[in-house]
Design an enzyme around this catalytic site. Structure first.
Site, mmCIF file in Angstrom:
data_model
loop_
_atom_site.group_PDB
_atom_site.id
_atom_site.type_symbol
_atom_site.label_atom_id
_atom_site.label_comp_id
_atom_site.label_asym_id
_atom_site.label_seq_id
_atom_site.Cartn_x
_atom_site.Cartn_y
_atom_site.Cartn_z
ATOM 1 N N SER A 125 0.804 -1.226 0.000
ATOM 2 C CA SER A 125 0.000 0.000 0.000
ATOM 3 C C SER A 125 0.835 1.273 0.000
ATOM 4 C CB SER A 125 -0.930 0.013 1.222
ATOM 5 O OG SER A 125 -0.178 0.090 2.420
ATOM 6 N N ARG A 126 2.158 1.145 0.192
ATOM 7 C CA ARG A 126 2.976 2.363 0.237
ATOM 8 C C ARG A 126 4.416 2.050 -0.159
ATOM 9 N NH1 ARG A 126 5.727 2.809 5.329
ATOM 10 N NH2 ARG A 126 5.293 1.026 6.684
ATOM 11 N N GLY A 127 5.163 3.107 -0.422
ATOM 12 C CA GLY A 127 6.590 2.981 -0.682
ATOM 13 C C GLY A 127 6.945 2.026 -1.796
ATOM 14 N N ARG A 155 -1.331 -3.919 6.561
ATOM 15 C CA ARG A 155 -1.956 -3.909 7.887
ATOM 16 C C ARG A 155 -3.204 -3.041 7.885
ATOM 17 N NH1 ARG A 155 2.685 -3.319 12.623
ATOM 18 N NH2 ARG A 155 3.662 -5.363 12.331
ATOM 19 N N GLY A 202 7.839 -4.155 6.037
ATOM 20 C CA GLY A 202 8.982 -4.039 6.933
ATOM 21 C C GLY A 202 8.881 -2.813 7.819
ATOM 22 N N TYR A 224 17.768 -4.207 13.146
ATOM 23 C CA TYR A 224 17.279 -4.123 11.766
ATOM 24 C C TYR A 224 18.193 -4.908 10.832
ATOM 25 C CZ TYR A 224 15.867 -2.026 7.300
ATOM 26 O OH TYR A 224 15.442 -1.835 6.007
ATOM 27 N N LYS A 232 17.387 -8.277 8.392
ATOM 28 C CA LYS A 232 17.591 -8.294 6.940
ATOM 29 C C LYS A 232 18.674 -9.297 6.538
ATOM 30 C CE LYS A 232 14.517 -5.208 5.758
ATOM 31 N NZ LYS A 232 13.351 -5.585 4.937
ATOM 32 N N THR A 268 11.428 6.822 0.825
ATOM 33 C CA THR A 268 10.184 6.257 1.351
ATOM 34 C C THR A 268 9.938 6.836 2.745
ATOM 35 O OG1 THR A 268 11.267 4.381 2.446
ATOM 36 C CG2 THR A 268 10.631 4.075 0.137
#
Length: 238
Positions: A11-13, A34, A86, A149, A153, A184
């Protein structure tokens, strides 16, 4: 019938850019987020028809299972899965709380493991099926202030390579794209001057730059278990 692509975090980025590019290529999209309203808004802007929006917390096994069962019943077998969902919590390890570590690992690593597992049975029935996970150059090189983080990854890279070996005999390909600084929400607090000077190409990347790499890997029939870095040359300076 056109290929069905599931984009988690679509939905984004980066996820939204991937969804738009795949829709332009004629795919039907299942956009997972979400936030159901955000997913619906993203779907409404896509080229073509027969796209669906779903809400799911990818770190929760039961939600993931129900979501992929709905996708199967509503739209059929899955050809492509792209895991872009993420989160990030920057802090030195000494200042990172356990619940923050858990949240990062559950969303960034466990989430991709759960969605891949949920999608695989459907993908076994699809010729040319492929998975692309979104990692990070931080997962390859490490970075101070991003231990948790980076661990999530780095784990995603190992998972991607291992899964690629598991499913290669069934002709399902699994690869990873490792972006650098991309414009983003995650980098919204950074000014170009904070990072662009260290990038040989002299600019932050755009979500569309990553989407092009994702598309390449989805459509490349003889590439699996690989990491494609999209960072404007940042690794050269690290």
């Amino acid at each position: 019938m056109s290929r069905l692509a599931v984009v988690c975090g679509g939905s984004r980025g980066i996820g939204r850019a991937v969804s738009h590019l795949l829709a332009q290529r004629g795919c039907r999209l299942a956009v997972v987020s979400r936030n159901k309203d955000a997913a619906r808004t993203a779907v409404a802007s896509l080229h073509g028809e027969d796209h669906i929006a779903l809400s799911c917390d990818v770190s929760k096994e039961e939600e993931v299972q129900k979501t992929f069962e709905t996708i199967q019943k509503t739209s059929g077998n899955i050809s492509y899965l792209v895991n872009t969902a993420g989160i990030n919590r920057d802090a030195l390890l000494l200042r990172t709380k356990q619940e923050e570590m858990v949240a990062l690992l559950h969303t960034n690593l466990l989430g991709a493991m759960l969605t891949c597992r949920a999608a695989l049975r459907s993908m076994l029935r699809t010729e040319g099926a492929a998975i692309v996970n979104i990692g990070s150059v931080v997962g390859l090189k490490g970075n101070a202030g991003q231990c948790a983080y980076s661990a999530s990854k780095s784990g995603l890279e190992g998972f991607t390579r291992s899964l690629a070996k598991e499913v290669a005999s069934r002709h399902i390909r699994v690869n990873l794209v490792a972006p650098g600084f991309i414009r983003t929400d995650m980098t919204a607090g950074m000014k170009d001057a904070d990072g662009a000077s260290s990038i040989p190409l002299g600019r932050f990347g755009e979500p569309e730059d990553v989407a092009q790499a994702v598309l390449f890997l989805l459509e490349s029939p003889y590439i699996t278990g690989q990491v494609l870095v999209v960072d404007g040359g940042l690794q050269l300076a690290m």
